[in-house]
Design an enzyme around this catalytic site. Structure first.
Site, PDB file in Angstrom:
ATOM      1  N   GLU A 158     -12.645 -10.973 -27.170  1.00 44.72           N
ATOM      2  CA  GLU A 158     -13.546 -10.853 -26.021  1.00 44.72           C
ATOM      3  C   GLU A 158     -14.698 -11.862 -26.058  1.00 44.72           C
ATOM      4  O   GLU A 158     -15.806 -11.550 -25.611  1.00 44.72           O
ATOM      5  CB  GLU A 158     -14.085  -9.423 -25.903  1.00 44.72           C
ATOM      6  CG  GLU A 158     -12.998  -8.390 -25.660  1.00 44.72           C
ATOM      7  CD  GLU A 158     -13.556  -7.015 -25.281  1.00 44.72           C
ATOM      8  OE1 GLU A 158     -14.795  -6.870 -25.230  1.00 44.72           O
ATOM      9  OE2 GLU A 158     -12.755  -6.106 -25.037  1.00 44.72           O
ATOM     10  N   GLU A 265      -6.025  -3.191 -27.373  1.00 41.01           N
ATOM     11  CA  GLU A 265      -6.708  -1.900 -27.247  1.00 41.01           C
ATOM     12  C   GLU A 265      -6.241  -1.261 -25.950  1.00 41.01           C
ATOM     13  O   GLU A 265      -6.113  -1.951 -24.932  1.00 41.01           O
ATOM     14  CB  GLU A 265      -8.238  -2.039 -27.187  1.00 41.01           C
ATOM     15  CG  GLU A 265      -8.923  -2.484 -28.455  1.00 41.01           C
ATOM     16  CD  GLU A 265     -10.440  -2.648 -28.261  1.00 41.01           C
ATOM     17  OE1 GLU A 265     -10.952  -2.218 -27.204  1.00 41.01           O
ATOM     18  OE2 GLU A 265     -11.091  -3.203 -29.152  1.00 41.01           O
TER      19      GLU A 265
END
Length: 481
Positions: A158, A265
């Protein structure tokens, strides 16, 4: 295949090795069988962001007693992969890696940490891209490259988290990927995939994918191309479906992928408790041509309320309803058939890097990458000094020593890891547990009747989640920057 060691007592049980997997075009593949591999994973970061403590040597894979407890519970759940966000390369991980290996589980490892100087930042990424950072990154590679169950490394998590970060970050993430791949090629006895874990920011997601997966002219330039691509996605919440959760957009957007794609995730925690109805879709025929499974966030219960298991500081634990619900969803699927799919003979070809691949205004469309910073090429060529080395070791006792309870409060008796046969991956039913005292439901057999947190958000711009186990096992020795 299996490295043996005389460092543990005679009479110890020898752990069988899982088969190191390979990337063949858009799939993970077992080179012995030719079967595709679907990740059935859980994010493993005991202690959350407070758990990673470099000074004391704590990380999620440093305490073998804790790893044994968790490997047993994850084995019963049916997991075959753990994602570990923060590891300390100065710590000995042999026992924990060997435990998860014997339990039939692979490890996907983030090479970064939340500490300054140990991650690539989203703001002014050039200021964090220097030799000392790469030295620590290569140390993580050294610490884990010799374990057969090391599945992949994430070069970033990220780091691109909004449209603004798309302007400067992409070339630097791709450069770090290149540097790690070159290090692996030079110093590892086998290829280990390297790629990126993306935030599911749809405005830039497919531009991010295209930037990292397109092929540059020349073989050397292609070393910067990611071997895998993953995303942290929380669009499926509660009793949703393929279209409502916009999974159809993901499949259509990634269709024709030339590298394995998976969820690094998933598992929206509203409403709570979670029911994980996305599991049947992720491993169903609507997605498996494009996706290679996913990693549920997360194993331990922290303040963010994503946990499958609640832990106490004394090492005791209790399963949560989320654990039971996820186990039921896994138990509904035929993983023998799912994991027996053959990779197709035809493959998808990556596009050539071109500014036309980028559709978002302001997203970087220049594919000229920064050269390795001063001193970095010497590290790649010669290897880092005092490099940590890992190896599979014997484990002398597979029984969990901590008290673990079911979600109803009944105690699980005789909890232990079940070492699997050589070249076997874990699946629901590999370890059925042994029962309970106090009238509980038992750990079961995996049969049907039986938004990301602050921890997962970018830290110092890197978006790397920190984690740690309860205590340290041994220190391997410091490496020199």
């Amino acid at each position: 295949m299996l490295l043996q060691t005389a460092l543990v007592a005679l009479g110890a049980t020898l752990a069988a090795a899982v088969q190191p997997l390979e990337v063949q075009d858009q799939f993970f593949v077992n080179p012995k069988t030719g079967n595709r591999f679907q990740i059935v994973g859980v994010a493993y970061q005991p202690g959350g962001s407070a758990g990673y403590d470099e000074a004391s040597g704590r990380d999620p894979l440093s305490d073998p007693d804790i790893c044994l407890r968790d490997a047993a519970l994850l084995q019963i759940l049916g997991v075959n992969t753990i994602r570990v966000y923060n590891v300390n390369p100065n710590v000995n991980h042999d026992k924990c890696a060997s435990i998860f290996n014997a339990a039939g589980m692979y490890m996907v490892l983030d090479v970064n940490s939340p500490l300054v100087g140990e991650s690539l930042t989203s703001y002014h990424p050039w200021e964090s891209y220097y030799a000392a950072y790469l030295n620590r990154t290569f140390a993580v590679v050294e610490a884990f490259k010799d374990y057969p169950n090391t599945l992949a490394f994430f070069s970033g998590n990220e780091v691109l988290n909004n449209e603004e970060t798309g302007a400067d970050v992409p070339p630097y993430v791709r450069a770090v990927t290149r540097d790690i791949k070159n290090y692996v090629k030079k110093h590892s006895t086998r290829p280990i995939p390297v790629g990126y874990s993306a935030a599911d920011v749809r405005d830039i997601l497919f531009d991010t994918y295209n930037y990292f997966q397109c092929t540059l002219d020349g073989d050397d330039g292609n070393m910067s191309r990611g071997d895998i691509f993953a995303l942290n996605s929380y669009s499926w919440c509660g009793d949703s479906n393929f279209k409502k959760a916009k999974y159809d957009e993901l499949v259509n957007g990634f269709k024709g992928n030339a590298v394995p794609i998976f969820f690094s995730e998933y598992g929206c925690n509203t409403p709570s408790p979670r029911i994980f109805t996305e599991v049947s879709t992720i491993y169903g025929n609507q997605m498996t041509d494009v996706f290679s499974g996913g990693v549920v966030y997360e194993y331990t219960q922290e303040d963010n309320n994503f946990g499958l298991v609640s832990m106490k500081t004394d090492g005791s634990a209790q399963l949560r309803t989320d654990y039971d619900d996820l186990k039921k969803q896994y138990g509904k699927l035929d993983f023998t058939t799912i994991q027996a799919q053959k990779a197709p003979s035809s493959s998808n070809k990556a596009p050539v890097c071109d500014e036309k691949l980028i559709t978002t205004k302001g997203f970087n469309s220049n594919f000229t990458l920064p050269v390795p910073p001063p001193g970095a090429q010497a590290l790649i060529d010669d290897g880092i000094k005092h490099a940590p080395k890992g190896q599979i070791v014997k484990i002398d006792n597979w029984k969990v020593k901590f008290t673990v309870k079911n979600s109803d409060g009944s105690v699980i008796t005789n909890l232990a890891v079940k070492p699997l046969a050589d070249d076997t991956i874990n699946s629901p039913g590999s370890n059925t547990g042994s029962g309970t005292s106090g009238g509980g439901s038992g750990t079961g057999t995996g049969e049907p009747d039986a938004t990301p947190s602050d921890d997962a958000a970018p830290i110092t711009g890197a978006g790397v989640v920190s984690a740690a186990a309860m205590s340290i096992f041994a220190v391997l020795g410091a490496f020199i920057m």
